[in-house]
Design a protein around this motif. Structure first.
Motif, short mmCIF file in Angstrom:
data_model
loop_
_atom_site.label_atom_id
_atom_site.label_comp_id
_atom_site.label_asym_id
_atom_site.label_seq_id
_atom_site.Cartn_x
_atom_site.Cartn_y
_atom_site.Cartn_z
N VAL A 391 0.85 -1.20 0.00
CA VAL A 391 0.00 0.00 0.00
C VAL A 391 0.88 1.25 0.00
CG1 VAL A 391 -1.71 1.29 1.36
CG2 VAL A 391 -1.85 -1.21 1.18
N ARG A 392 0.48 2.25 -0.75
CA ARG A 392 1.23 3.51 -0.80
C ARG A 392 1.20 4.20 0.57
NH1 ARG A 392 1.57 6.59 -5.69
NH2 ARG A 392 0.87 8.38 -4.47
N GLU A 393 2.26 4.92 0.88
CA GLU A 393 2.35 5.57 2.19
C GLU A 393 1.33 6.69 2.35
OE1 GLU A 393 5.62 8.86 2.41
OE2 GLU A 393 6.50 7.15 1.36
N ASP A 394 0.84 7.27 1.25
CA ASP A 394 -0.13 8.35 1.34
C ASP A 394 -1.57 7.86 1.16
OD1 ASP A 394 0.09 7.67 -1.30
OD2 ASP A 394 0.20 9.72 -2.07
N ALA A 395 -1.77 6.56 1.23
CA ALA A 395 -3.12 5.99 1.06
C ALA A 395 -4.01 6.39 2.24
CB ALA A 395 -3.05 4.48 0.95
N THR A 396 -5.31 6.43 1.97
CA THR A 396 -6.29 6.69 3.03
C THR A 396 -6.69 5.35 3.63
OG1 THR A 396 -7.10 8.57 1.73
CG2 THR A 396 -8.45 7.86 3.59
#
Length: 424
Positions: A391-396
């Protein structure tokens, strides 16, 4: 400090499942990581999410059973009085996975932890009637390994242990050593192992709180130190004032009460909360003492938690809690997580299950701190970290979780339910 806990064939965990507390190379939230050495960095907190009946509580139960099974086999109960006084005498029976036509009665547990500058690994495989396998390693060197009743020893420990080869099939070898070994070799082999579980390993289950908070008004959760140590009590009072539940301080008085078991009178220290009394203009005009039964279950739960948290932040330990956010306001749950993840915490860890998605965000957690527990259609639980999903670090995190992108959520069709009600 905990590195890893493994469980296999216990309740809903049919296959091997590992809770790994080692941190990844993520750079986010650097204060959330305990730097042990150049090779090992450990997480200060792990949040376990999943649907109802997914297996979250079963994992906590496995960690509790592991501890209880070990100490229930010890014969020298007096030598472990600290354990007996600090832990509830709750027995959890061995429950292998049952939703399979190929029934396996053997469950397996394994732990790796750091304590007093040693890395210790211990585990066993057992049925309800006998111990099948068992092993103990200190700093990656074998102390002993057991297969049935056959034992083998590491070179360093051969002379100390070779006279103790007889053991009942139903008893852990570590319990045999705890009973028969002389003090010096016992301290060398088992001293750090025992002190870790007695002093550092703390499992709080929902069952525990249902009993202590509802039935006994939290009295089981009142430590002797809170009663007898004024400076420690002041620290607890500071947190109680911080959460704004109206408690000014704690009052401890020695009173004569009737012992329900003996029918005789005895002196006992009683803890009460102190609240201010106000006049119609909002001025403080006095104080009122409340029995603990008069406080909310959420307040009592926080009181039980914070005593252990203060000790752990000071001395180190692993705080394992099932449904930590139950009956707590989300901000109180966040407060507890923030205490563990702060830069002031150098040696304590928090592992907890929760449904509180207000915490599930990148501002609160690193991706390796969030673990999901899911159950498939065959009733088998498995666990995986958010970091495993790339998962991307800036994901919600919370939004994506509710949309089902990470799994570990209830699956149902609301329209079908409503149609059923309307057509029924």
């Amino acid at each position: 400090m905990l590195l890893m806990f493994k469980v296999k064939n216990y309740t809903s965990f049919k296959n091997e499942s590992i809770l790994d507390m080692r941190a990844t190379s993520y750079v986010q939230h650097p204060t959330h990581v305990i730097h042990v050495n150049d090779k090992i960095n450990l997480l200060k907190a792990t949040a376990l999410y999943g649907a109802n009946a997914s297996g979250k509580s079963n994992l906590i139960s496995a960690m509790f059973f592991f501890e209880q099974y070990i100490f229930s086999q010890f014969i020298n109960k007096k030598e472990n009085e600290d354990f007996a006084s600090n832990k509830m005498d709750m027995k959890i029976k061995l429950e292998p996975f049952e939703l399979s036509n190929d029934i396996n009665n053997a469950s397996e547990f394994d732990i790796i932890f750091l304590h007093n500058n040693k890395q210790i690994q211990y585990g066993f495989e057992c049925t309800s009637k006998e111990v099948l396998n068992e092993w103990l390693f200190i700093d990656d060197k074998k102390v002993f390994e057991r297969a049935g009743k056959k034992l083998s020893f590491g070179n360093k420990y051969q002379k100390m242990l070779e006279d103790y080869k007889k053991l009942p099939a139903e008893r852990l070898y570590i319990a045999v050593l705890e009973y028969f070994l002389d003090e010096e070799p016992k301290k060398m082999i088992l001293g750090d192992f025992l002190s870790f579980f007695i002093q550092k390993y703390n499992v709080f289950t929902e069952i525990f709180f249902e009993i202590t908070v509802k039935g006994l008004a939290g009295m089981v959760g009142i430590s002797k130190k809170l009663v007898n140590n004024k400076s420690y009590r002041k620290k607890v009072e500071q947190y109680l004032r911080l959460i704004d539940v109206g408690i000014k301080r704690l009052d401890v008085q020695t009173e004569t009460i009737l012992d329900e078991h003996t029918g005789k009178k005895k002196k006992e220290k009683i803890v009460r909360t102190v609240h201010d009394i106000y006049d119609e203009d909002g001025n403080i005009v006095g104080e009122k003492l409340f029995d603990l039964q008069q406080e909310s279950t959420g307040t009592l739960r926080f009181l039980a938690y914070i005593q252990n948290i203060i000790e752990m932040i000071s001395k180190g330990g692993v705080f394992i809690v099932d449904e930590m956010s139950a009956r707590l306001h989300p901000l109180l749950t966040k407060l507890i997580v923030d205490i563990f993840c702060s830069s002031q915490n150098k040696k304590a860890q928090l592992i907890f299950t929760t449904h509180d998605i207000s915490l599930l965000n990148k501002e609160q957690f690193r991706r390796d701190e969030v673990v999901f527990i899911d159950k498939n259609e065959r009733g088998e639980s498995s666990l995986y970290a958010l970091s495993d999903l790339k998962v991307r670090e800036d994901a919600t995190f919370n939004k994506d979780y509710l949309q089902g992108k990470y799994g570990a959520i209830p699956i149902f069709n609301y329209d079908d339910i409503m149609d059923g009600e309307l057509n029924g």
